[in-house]
Design a protein around this motif. Structure first.
Motif, PDB file in Angstrom:
ATOM      1  N   VAL A 206       0.959  -1.188   0.117  1.00 63.08           N
ATOM      2  CA  VAL A 206       0.034  -0.182   0.030  1.00 63.08           C
ATOM      3  C   VAL A 206       0.935   1.197  -0.058  1.00 63.08           C
ATOM      4  O   VAL A 206       0.707   2.120  -0.780  1.00 63.08           O
ATOM      5  CB  VAL A 206      -1.083  -0.014   1.197  1.00 63.08           C
ATOM      6  CG1 VAL A 206      -1.717   1.242   1.132  1.00 63.08           C
ATOM      7  CG2 VAL A 206      -1.967  -0.878   1.144  1.00 63.08           C
ATOM      8  N   ILE A 226      -1.576  -1.457  -4.348  1.00 62.47           N
ATOM      9  CA  ILE A 226      -2.416  -1.116  -3.377  1.00 62.47           C
ATOM     10  C   ILE A 226      -3.394  -2.091  -3.024  1.00 62.47           C
ATOM     11  O   ILE A 226      -3.940  -2.587  -2.155  1.00 62.47           O
ATOM     12  CB  ILE A 226      -3.015   0.120  -3.749  1.00 62.47           C
ATOM     13  CG1 ILE A 226      -2.012   1.604  -3.765  1.00 62.47           C
ATOM     14  CG2 ILE A 226      -4.173   0.758  -2.731  1.00 62.47           C
ATOM     15  CD1 ILE A 226      -2.371   2.786  -4.185  1.00 62.47           C
ATOM     16  N   GLY A 229      -2.279  -4.938  -0.977  1.00 64.21           N
ATOM     17  CA  GLY A 229      -1.919  -4.696   0.301  1.00 64.21           C
ATOM     18  C   GLY A 229      -3.216  -4.659   0.978  1.00 64.21           C
ATOM     19  O   GLY A 229      -3.358  -5.193   2.070  1.00 64.21           O
ATOM     20  N   LEU A 230      -4.400  -4.188   0.318  1.00 61.72           N
ATOM     21  CA  LEU A 230      -5.669  -4.041   1.265  1.00 61.72           C
ATOM     22  C   LEU A 230      -6.406  -5.470   1.361  1.00 61.72           C
ATOM     23  O   LEU A 230      -6.992  -5.674   2.285  1.00 61.72           O
ATOM     24  CB  LEU A 230      -6.694  -3.343   0.041  1.00 61.72           C
ATOM     25  CG  LEU A 230      -6.318  -1.637   0.253  1.00 61.72           C
ATOM     26  CD1 LEU A 230      -7.165  -1.025  -0.784  1.00 61.72           C
ATOM     27  CD2 LEU A 230      -6.418  -0.937   1.497  1.00 61.72           C
ATOM     28  N   PHE A 395       0.692   6.400   6.743  1.00 60.52           N
ATOM     29  CA  PHE A 395       0.075   6.240   5.622  1.00 60.52           C
ATOM     30  C   PHE A 395      -0.828   7.548   5.030  1.00 60.52           C
ATOM     31  O   PHE A 395      -0.848   7.599   3.816  1.00 60.52           O
ATOM     32  CB  PHE A 395      -1.087   4.941   5.669  1.00 60.52           C
ATOM     33  CG  PHE A 395      -2.135   4.881   4.524  1.00 60.52           C
ATOM     34  CD1 PHE A 395      -1.769   4.410   3.562  1.00 60.52           C
ATOM     35  CD2 PHE A 395      -3.461   5.461   4.727  1.00 60.52           C
ATOM     36  CE1 PHE A 395      -2.707   3.963   2.321  1.00 60.52           C
ATOM     37  CE2 PHE A 395      -4.302   5.363   3.755  1.00 60.52           C
ATOM     38  CZ  PHE A 395      -3.922   4.707   2.575  1.00 60.52           C
TER      39      PHE A 395
END
Length: 499
Positions: A206, A226, A229-230, A395
């Motif tokens: 992410v 991304i 990662g989610l 983040f």
């Protein structure tokens, strides 16, 4: 003794955040000596932040399990060794490895310092003051990093920016065992290596994807990172909910003061990082200041930060956190509105006013919200809670640069292409539309009125994008202030909370 211990904890906090930005001005010198490729240079600059963000949760949990002071001192020793390796790195590969080690060590320092504050200061009022000092240290390190780096580079070689860490870490190793208590979870359970690996596998893609979008724009590979990662993050949460002794207690997010504070800090840092990207470019590429001069113009923000943190701390005993955080967000919104008034050739007064007001608002939000995160988590889970807070801030900063940077780039290109300077070829216009830095360089290479017209159009278009970002930041902070007033309305002031 506790307050002396707090002073010791503030030292590594400043350095951890300072190392995120201290290399900015060393790039020309280290590039001339080590000759890294463009990809290697990106790894030198970004690897520290990647590793730091990816390991925060793991290291915070290790502190809860093995002892926060022990992990802090071990991280300090590794930070010092890695700093020496980086300072005297004879090759690009060794410098990259040293930056990775610095990220590992930094990930132990950030949550350990904050969780030790939770252990040392059980009185809510004293803890609020201690967290405020920690907030000033962390924010101040980020602000003064470029200035310290610039000063050192005027007199020494590029590696000197790392050697500043060594005496501070030695001091921490000497004073830490004397002034800092040991604290750990009395019943930590078995360390879950698979959860640690999964948390790293979730966070890194992410952060990587968001940072790549900020630098290179949207691409399917970046979005895929991304998304990966989610998905892994969802798997991690499911694993923690099912575990008898989870690595982190994700049920903390059911507490409104925990989740609400995390959201407030994340979005605040998102907007702040995004606007910071534009400030540095505005000072250097629009107003024409050198990098070191631009860094000096950013220092008034420290005054605003000190005022915001100090005032919030003074009234926190009697005023509800919801009111304080919302007020901080309204101040931040006002700072963005002031920033939206800067012009192509007359922006310094507005910029200075904006920095002071905006930093005051952010300081109030960060200090109060961080204390709420620590207060919600049980003492034995303080390391993991601190790590969650720090990860959210990391983040938020990365996302702010990507999202708001992309928006500003869209407005910049639209302004340049809608009013193209006369005399530019289509190829030249396309190149100038990449970045303002490219347009400024091209304007210097072009002769006469064509170069001047390109410079004016590019700077005007960039400022238009800056205005869009500033107004969006102002509106977002106002909306977030309403959200905070609702979700934190039941949280009492520290004077009404029992230790």
């Amino acid at each position: 003794m506790r307050w002396l211990g707090l002073a010791v904890l503030a030292l590594p906090t400043v350095l951890v955040s300072m190392d995120l930005s201290v290399l900015f001005y060393a790039v020309p010198a280290l590039s001339a000596e080590l000759r890294p490729s463009s990809d290697q240079l990106l790894w030198i600059l970004d690897l520290y932040g990647f590793v730091l963000a990816g390991l925060l949760i793991t290291m915070g949990t290790l502190g809860d399990r093995f002892g926060r002071r022990r992990v802090l001192l071990g991280g300090a020793a590794l930070f010092g060794v890695a700093s020496v390796l980086a300072a005297y790195a004879p090759s690009t590969e060794l410098l990259i490895a040293a930056r990775a080690l610095l990220g590992v060590a930094g990930a132990t320092l950030a949550p350990s310092t904050l969780s030790l504050i939770r252990t040392m200061f059980t009185d809510p009022r004293e803890r609020q003051i201690a967290v405020s000092v920690w907030t000033l240290g962390f924010a101040g390190g980020t602000m003064i990093g470029p200035v310290i780096g610039g000063l050192l580079l005027e007199h020494f070689w590029w590696g000197s920016v790392f050697l500043l860490n060594v005496p501070v870490m030695l001091l921490l190793l000497v004073l830490g065992p004397i002034l800092l208590p040991e604290a750990r979870n009395p019943d930590p359970g078995k360390f879950d290596l698979s959860s640690a690996a999964l948390s790293l596998a979730a966070i890194l893609p992410v952060i990587y994807g968001v940072k790549k979008i900020a630098k290179e724009g949207l691409a399917w590979s970046h979005l895929a990172a991304i998304a990966l990662g989610l998905v892994l993050g969802w798997v991690f949460v499911r694993q923690q909910l099912r575990a008898r002794q989870p690595m982190i207690d994700v049920r903390l997010f059911r507490h409104v003061r925990f989740s609400g504070s995390i959201v407030a800090c994340t979005i605040t840092f998102l907007i702040l990082a995004g606007i910071g990207l534009f400030v540095s470019q505005y000072l250097q590429l629009v107003l024409g200041y050198s990098p070191f001069e631009a860094a000096l113009w950013s220092l008034p923000g420290i005054v605003g930060m000190l005022g915001g943190v100090g005032l919030a701390t003074m009234v926190a005993a009697r005023v509800r956190p919801a009111v304080l955080v919302a007020t901080g967000l309204i101040l931040t919104s006002a700072g963005f509105a002031l920033f939206a008034q800067v012009g192509v050739d007359s922006g310094i007064p507005w910029l200075l006013a904006s920095q002071v007001v905006l930093a005051a608002g952010v300081g109030a939000v960060a200090s109060i919200a961080t204390d709420l995160v620590l207060a919600t988590a049980p003492p034995e889970r303080a390391g993991a809670a601190a790590a969650i807070s720090e990860t959210a801030n990391e983040f938020g900063g990365a996302a702010g640069i990507a999202i708001l940077g992309s928006l500003g780039a869209v407005v910049y290109r639209a302004g340049l292409f809608d009013n193209p300077p006369t005399g530019l070829t289509g190829e030249q216009l396309a190149a100038a539309g990449d970045t303002l830095a490219t347009a400024v360089r091209m304007a210097g290479e072009l002769s006469g009125e064509v170069g001047q017209a390109l410079l004016l159009t590019a700077r005007t278009s960039f400022v238009d994008g800056l205005h869009w970002v500033a107004w969006i930041g102002a509106a977002a902070c106002l909306v977030l202030s309403g959200f905070v007033l609702v979700v934190l309305r039941s949280v009492r002031p520290t004077a009404e909370v029992k230790a």
